[in-house]
Scaffold this motif. Structure first.
Motif, PDB file in Angstrom:
ATOM      1  N   PRO A 286     -25.879 114.624  72.059  1.00  0.00           N
ATOM      2  CA  PRO A 286     -26.781 115.708  72.498  1.00  0.00           C
ATOM      3  C   PRO A 286     -28.253 115.376  72.277  1.00  0.00           C
ATOM      4  CG  PRO A 286     -24.953 116.583  71.209  1.00  0.00           C
ATOM      5  CD  PRO A 286     -24.928 115.107  71.037  1.00  0.00           C
ATOM      6  N   ALA A 287     -28.555 114.718  71.143  1.00  0.00           N
ATOM      7  CA  ALA A 287     -29.946 114.364  70.840  1.00  0.00           C
ATOM      8  C   ALA A 287     -30.475 113.326  71.830  1.00  0.00           C
ATOM      9  CB  ALA A 287     -30.047 113.833  69.412  1.00  0.00           C
ATOM     10  N   LEU A 288     -29.661 112.334  72.168  1.00  0.00           N
ATOM     11  CA  LEU A 288     -30.084 111.328  73.141  1.00  0.00           C
ATOM     12  C   LEU A 288     -30.313 111.950  74.514  1.00  0.00           C
ATOM     13  CD1 LEU A 288     -27.861 108.201  72.362  1.00  0.00           C
ATOM     14  CD2 LEU A 288     -30.348 108.368  72.214  1.00  0.00           C
ATOM     15  N   THR A 289     -29.453 112.869  74.899  1.00  0.00           N
ATOM     16  CA  THR A 289     -29.610 113.542  76.191  1.00  0.00           C
ATOM     17  C   THR A 289     -30.902 114.344  76.221  1.00  0.00           C
ATOM     18  OG1 THR A 289     -27.189 113.755  76.267  1.00  0.00           O
ATOM     19  CG2 THR A 289     -28.449 115.006  77.870  1.00  0.00           C
ATOM     20  N   ALA A 290     -31.177 115.069  75.143  1.00  0.00           N
ATOM     21  CA  ALA A 290     -32.422 115.841  75.061  1.00  0.00           C
ATOM     22  C   ALA A 290     -33.639 114.923  75.050  1.00  0.00           C
ATOM     23  CB  ALA A 290     -32.403 116.722  73.807  1.00  0.00           C
ATOM     24  N   TYR A 291     -33.516 113.775  74.391  1.00  0.00           N
ATOM     25  CA  TYR A 291     -34.627 112.810  74.285  1.00  0.00           C
ATOM     26  C   TYR A 291     -35.086 112.324  75.660  1.00  0.00           C
ATOM     27  CZ  TYR A 291     -37.168 108.624  72.801  1.00  0.00           C
ATOM     28  OH  TYR A 291     -38.123 107.653  72.613  1.00  0.00           O
TER      29      TYR A 291
ATOM     30  N   MET B 236     -37.076 119.376  71.840  1.00  0.00           N
ATOM     31  CA  MET B 236     -35.951 118.444  71.758  1.00  0.00           C
ATOM     32  C   MET B 236     -34.834 119.008  70.887  1.00  0.00           C
ATOM     33  SD  MET B 236     -35.983 114.472  70.509  1.00  0.00           S
ATOM     34  CE  MET B 236     -34.444 113.542  70.358  1.00  0.00           C
ATOM     35  N   ILE B 237     -35.206 119.659  69.782  1.00  0.00           N
ATOM     36  CA  ILE B 237     -34.202 120.264  68.899  1.00  0.00           C
ATOM     37  C   ILE B 237     -33.425 121.345  69.638  1.00  0.00           C
ATOM     38  CG2 ILE B 237     -33.875 121.656  66.820  1.00  0.00           C
ATOM     39  CD1 ILE B 237     -36.283 120.173  65.614  1.00  0.00           C
ATOM     40  N   TRP B 238     -34.140 122.237  70.344  1.00  0.00           N
ATOM     41  CA  TRP B 238     -33.479 123.308  71.089  1.00  0.00           C
ATOM     42  C   TRP B 238     -32.598 122.747  72.200  1.00  0.00           C
ATOM     43  CZ3 TRP B 238     -32.851 127.846  69.157  1.00  0.00           C
ATOM     44  CH2 TRP B 238     -33.809 128.415  68.319  1.00  0.00           C
ATOM     45  N   CYS B 239     -33.100 121.735  72.920  1.00  0.00           N
ATOM     46  CA  CYS B 239     -32.310 121.136  74.000  1.00  0.00           C
ATOM     47  C   CYS B 239     -31.064 120.447  73.457  1.00  0.00           C
ATOM     48  CB  CYS B 239     -33.160 120.126  74.780  1.00  0.00           C
ATOM     49  SG  CYS B 239     -34.318 120.858  75.938  1.00  0.00           S
TER      50      CYS B 239
END
Length: 363
Positions: free
Chosen positions: A212-217, A226-229
């Protein structure tokens, strides 16, 4: 079955929160190492307590996780081996030791390699805890507590995390304790990973942290966004994985991880700066350049009226590419066609001058 979905969502949220900072700090592979080596801490703590629900298992896992980070850092600082090699040698050795201990001494208990490696969230509601006369899955209670702790950690140390993630040197100069923040983060990663074992296992938990973090990045540049996404993608992946897994009788955690990968690939390809978008922009720029070169050629006094064969021979176009370019130029009134000759229009001359100025080309 709604309890299974809740456990999955809370687990995904708790891991994705920390995953943002792991991605920003390029610690994804360190997370891989921690998620495996904390198994050794669990095994050793189990041998002492003989209780799979003992809180000492979490403590043992946390110690093993921090020890892993420390050993990797010590080996890396010697500069005798590369950081990736340090990760590889440490986590495989400690993880292998854990597997040997499980196979030899814990084969007859629930602490088996299948559950540890893959996890199964569908079994989460079978172990329950009473809270104010409410019976809820123990995994849901534990992961909710971990989610709250992770959230409080980010809220309290947001400024320190932000500065140390983007500019560690400035953070050190500014007096932030980057080492303390680093080890607290890794300790929380260890605790979160071990608490999530029953739900997603030690292998798939890496995906829950990172995907999820890579996708938001790929989509946003601001840390808060980025945290919310990342949390949003964690929920989307969990809900999609749950319903697909239930419908087709598949491992829910496994499907969720695969959905997270598919989501990442879609964003990677289709986001404004993604592979497909860049490819399309590159093709459009190439077409624009070729058309500009045709107009500049026709703007020369000796080439004001050209035939198809003359243009093709000059630029080495094939007939199909030539037809596409000329249809565009004629449609936009940059060029006119008379019999077999193509002539530049007044609008075409203006566009030629604009192109020369735009790319700073000689007249």
């Amino acid at each position: 079955m709604i309890e299974v979905l809740l456990v999955l969502i809370v687990t995904a949220l708790a891991t994705s929160l920390l995953g943002v900072f792991l991605v920003l700090r390029s610690l994804a592979m360190t997370t891989d190492a921690i998620s495996h080596t904390i198994l050794l801490g669990i095994v050793l703590a189990f041998f002492i307590t003989n209780d799979l629900r003992s809180p000492w298992l979490i403590l043992g896992a946390s110690i093993a996780g921090v020890l892993t980070v420390y050993i990797i850092e010590v080996l890396s600082k010697t500069r005798l081996i590369r950081p990736d090699a340090s990760i590889g040698i440490v986590f495989t050795a400690l993880f292998a030791a854990a597997i040997i201990l499980i196979s030899k001494y814990a084969a007859d208990v629930h602490l088996d390699t299948g559950i540890v490696l893959m996890g199964e969230v569908i079994f989460a509601p079978f172990t329950r805890t009473e809270i104010f006369s409410w019976s809820i899955p123990s995994a849901l209670l534990q992961m909710s507590i971990i989610l709250l702790i992770n959230l409080l950690f980010i809220i309290i140390f947001y400024k320190e995390l932000k500065v140390s993630s983007f500019d560690p040197k400035f953070a050190f100069i500014a007096g932030f304790s980057t080492t303390l923040i680093y080890y607290i983060l890794m300790t929380l990663v260890s605790v979160t990973a071990v608490t999530a074992f029953d739900a997603v296992g030690s292998i798939l938990v890496i995906n829950f942290f990172v995907a999820p973090a890579l996708t938001a990045y790929l989509l946003v540049k601001r840390l808060a966004t980025m945290i919310w996404c990342s949390m949003l993608f964690a929920v989307i992946n969990s809900v999609s994985g749950y319903f697909i897994g239930i419908t087709y009788d598949l491992s829910i955690a496994g499907v969720t991880s695969f959905v997270a990968f598919i989501t990442f690939i879609i964003v990677f390809l289709l986001n404004p700066n993604g592979f497909v978008s860049r490819k399309i922009r590159s093709l459009n720029q190439k077409r624009e350049f070729n058309r500009a070169m045709i107009l500049m050629l026709m703007n020369e006094e000796s080439h004001q009226s050209l035939t198809k064969s003359e243009i093709i021979s000059h630029f080495h176009f094939n007939a199909g590419k030539f037809d596409k370019h000329m249809k565009y130029l004629i449609f936009n009134n940059y060029v006119t066609r008379t019999n077999e000759h193509y002539t530049l229009t007044e609008l075409g001359e203006e566009y030629t001058h604009y192109t020369r100025e735009k790319y700073d080309l000689p007249v």
